[in-house]
Design an enzyme around this catalytic site. Sequence first.
Site, PDB file in Angstrom:
ATOM      1  N   LYS A 162       0.820  -1.203   0.000  1.00 44.80           N
ATOM      2  CA  LYS A 162       0.000   0.000   0.000  1.00 44.80           C
ATOM      3  C   LYS A 162       0.859   1.261   0.000  1.00 44.80           C
ATOM      4  O   LYS A 162       1.933   1.309   0.601  1.00 44.80           O
ATOM      5  CB  LYS A 162      -0.907   0.008   1.237  1.00 44.80           C
ATOM      6  CG  LYS A 162      -1.872  -1.162   1.301  1.00 44.80           C
ATOM      7  CD  LYS A 162      -2.846  -1.153   0.143  1.00 44.80           C
ATOM      8  CE  LYS A 162      -3.852  -2.287   0.232  1.00 44.80           C
ATOM      9  NZ  LYS A 162      -4.797  -2.274  -0.898  1.00 44.80           N
ATOM     10  N   ASP A 191      -0.321   0.022  -4.493  1.00 45.36           N
ATOM     11  CA  ASP A 191      -1.760   0.295  -4.528  1.00 45.36           C
ATOM     12  C   ASP A 191      -2.057   1.516  -3.676  1.00 45.36           C
ATOM     13  O   ASP A 191      -1.841   1.512  -2.461  1.00 45.36           O
ATOM     14  CB  ASP A 191      -2.515  -0.923  -3.985  1.00 45.36           C
ATOM     15  CG  ASP A 191      -4.020  -0.780  -4.076  1.00 45.36           C
ATOM     16  OD1 ASP A 191      -4.498   0.268  -4.550  1.00 45.36           O
ATOM     17  OD2 ASP A 191      -4.730  -1.721  -3.671  1.00 45.36           O
ATOM     18  N   GLU A 217      -1.544   1.078  -8.813  1.00 47.96           N
ATOM     19  CA  GLU A 217      -2.966   0.730  -8.764  1.00 47.96           C
ATOM     20  C   GLU A 217      -3.811   1.848  -8.160  1.00 47.96           C
ATOM     21  O   GLU A 217      -3.470   2.408  -7.130  1.00 47.96           O
ATOM     22  CB  GLU A 217      -3.131  -0.545  -7.937  1.00 47.96           C
ATOM     23  CG  GLU A 217      -4.541  -1.088  -7.885  1.00 47.96           C
ATOM     24  CD  GLU A 217      -4.586  -2.474  -7.266  1.00 47.96           C
ATOM     25  OE1 GLU A 217      -5.628  -2.820  -6.672  1.00 47.96           O
ATOM     26  OE2 GLU A 217      -3.592  -3.219  -7.365  1.00 47.96           O
ATOM     27  N   GLU A 243     -11.288  -2.183  -9.786  1.00 49.25           N
ATOM     28  CA  GLU A 243     -11.886  -3.030  -8.744  1.00 49.25           C
ATOM     29  C   GLU A 243     -13.187  -2.441  -8.221  1.00 49.25           C
ATOM     30  O   GLU A 243     -14.021  -3.171  -7.682  1.00 49.25           O
ATOM     31  CB  GLU A 243     -10.913  -3.236  -7.588  1.00 49.25           C
ATOM     32  CG  GLU A 243     -10.666  -2.026  -6.716  1.00 49.25           C
ATOM     33  CD  GLU A 243      -9.738  -2.313  -5.561  1.00 49.25           C
ATOM     34  OE1 GLU A 243     -10.214  -2.284  -4.409  1.00 49.25           O
ATOM     35  OE2 GLU A 243      -8.547  -2.570  -5.794  1.00 49.25           O
ATOM     36  N   ASP A 266     -13.601  -7.074 -10.301  1.00 54.83           N
ATOM     37  CA  ASP A 266     -13.855  -7.977  -9.177  1.00 54.83           C
ATOM     38  C   ASP A 266     -15.172  -8.681  -9.472  1.00 54.83           C
ATOM     39  O   ASP A 266     -16.214  -8.033  -9.589  1.00 54.83           O
ATOM     40  CB  ASP A 266     -13.943  -7.167  -7.878  1.00 54.83           C
ATOM     41  CG  ASP A 266     -14.125  -8.033  -6.635  1.00 54.83           C
ATOM     42  OD1 ASP A 266     -14.788  -9.085  -6.733  1.00 54.83           O
ATOM     43  OD2 ASP A 266     -13.627  -7.647  -5.570  1.00 54.83           O
ATOM     44  N   HIS A 293      -9.313  -8.306  -8.885  1.00 52.63           N
ATOM     45  CA  HIS A 293      -9.162  -7.898  -7.488  1.00 52.63           C
ATOM     46  C   HIS A 293      -9.728  -8.952  -6.545  1.00 52.63           C
ATOM     47  O   HIS A 293     -10.878  -9.357  -6.653  1.00 52.63           O
ATOM     48  CB  HIS A 293      -9.906  -6.573  -7.275  1.00 52.63           C
ATOM     49  CG  HIS A 293     -10.121  -6.201  -5.844  1.00 52.63           C
ATOM     50  ND1 HIS A 293     -11.347  -6.307  -5.223  1.00 52.63           N
ATOM     51  CD2 HIS A 293      -9.259  -5.738  -4.906  1.00 52.63           C
ATOM     52  CE1 HIS A 293     -11.241  -5.914  -3.974  1.00 52.63           C
ATOM     53  NE2 HIS A 293      -9.992  -5.554  -3.750  1.00 52.63           N
TER      54      HIS A 293
END
Length: 362
Positions: A162, A191, A217, A243, A266, A293
């Site tokens: 992250k 991400d 991301e 996602e 997703d 995702h």
Amino acid sequence: MRITKVQCTMVSVPLNRPASFATRTVKKRDYTIVEISTDEGIVGVSTIWWHHTAMIIGNHLKDLIIGEDPFLIQNLWRKMYLELYRERKGAAICAISGVDIALWDIIGKAMKIPLYKLLGGFKSKVHCYASGGYYREGKGLKELAEEMISYVNQGFKAVKMKVGALSIEKDVERVKAVRDAIGPDIDLAIDANNAYTVKEAIKAGKLYGKHNVLWFEEPVWPDDIKGSAKVANFLDMPIASGELEYTKYGFKDIIENRAADILQPDVTFCGGITEFLKIAKMAEAWNIPIAPHAAHDIHVHLVAALPNALTVEYFLKDADIMKEMELYKRTIEPKNGYLEVPNEPGLGIELDEKAIKRYHAR
């Protein structure tokens, strides 16, 4: 074969430790478990996000499909969508997703074939990456690096972490620490969970790119399609997104605006397996790869069936973030960075009734 019963069970699974990313902190996961029964004794199952999807299924979708043939999957999807078309994103589409996934599970079980083979079967094992690197109290550079090294030591050839909750400078330090720890040969994705403005994303992306990033991301807000396109145009590294997008219509906007280099639908959000396949085929026509995702127990089948699917996102149990794994009697375990696709009929998911009872939410 006819559908005879639709049952939804709400569960709330607390995390052992809160986990934070750029836009929020997660302390629990709320799911709806969907079970669809037929007059031939076959039961299809799925697990989707949020409790209010159970109410949507119970109030709007259940009566539409009871008595219907589960093999008429396109017809049933359209009936559900037309019932909820005024709410073309969000929980309504998630509810459709839950029903659709369970219907595909029924079809696979009835045909006595695993889902990935039912869908055409492109490969029997799929690449996966370890998803982690969350922010936690007391977790510094050393602890972050040790976490990511632990994934590499388990055989993963790719990891994700992250960014976006701290200043750009501090997050660059975190990315550098992970890259230095895992070495040059392990893929590293980052991400941001929609943390940045367009200008911030471009600034941050240029700095992150110095550390050989596989993809960046969700750098900006998911509805900012034009902004994401600007970021993708300015940066050399691939931008991944999707996602939080719904149906082929949402992904059409991403593709037409060239707002992402990698699509991340997703299956539990975008409209289920029926819609996921249409999104993937649309992406294939534009030579765009997909990397879905979460939901690895379902996505393993879809990635195995599609030629433009790159990898599956995998959350390890000790990462303590995707707790739905505790609701299954067994889950797929990675080996050397790959997942073997289950060969049981349908999805190969078996619910753990004791766990469901333990986490049952009323």
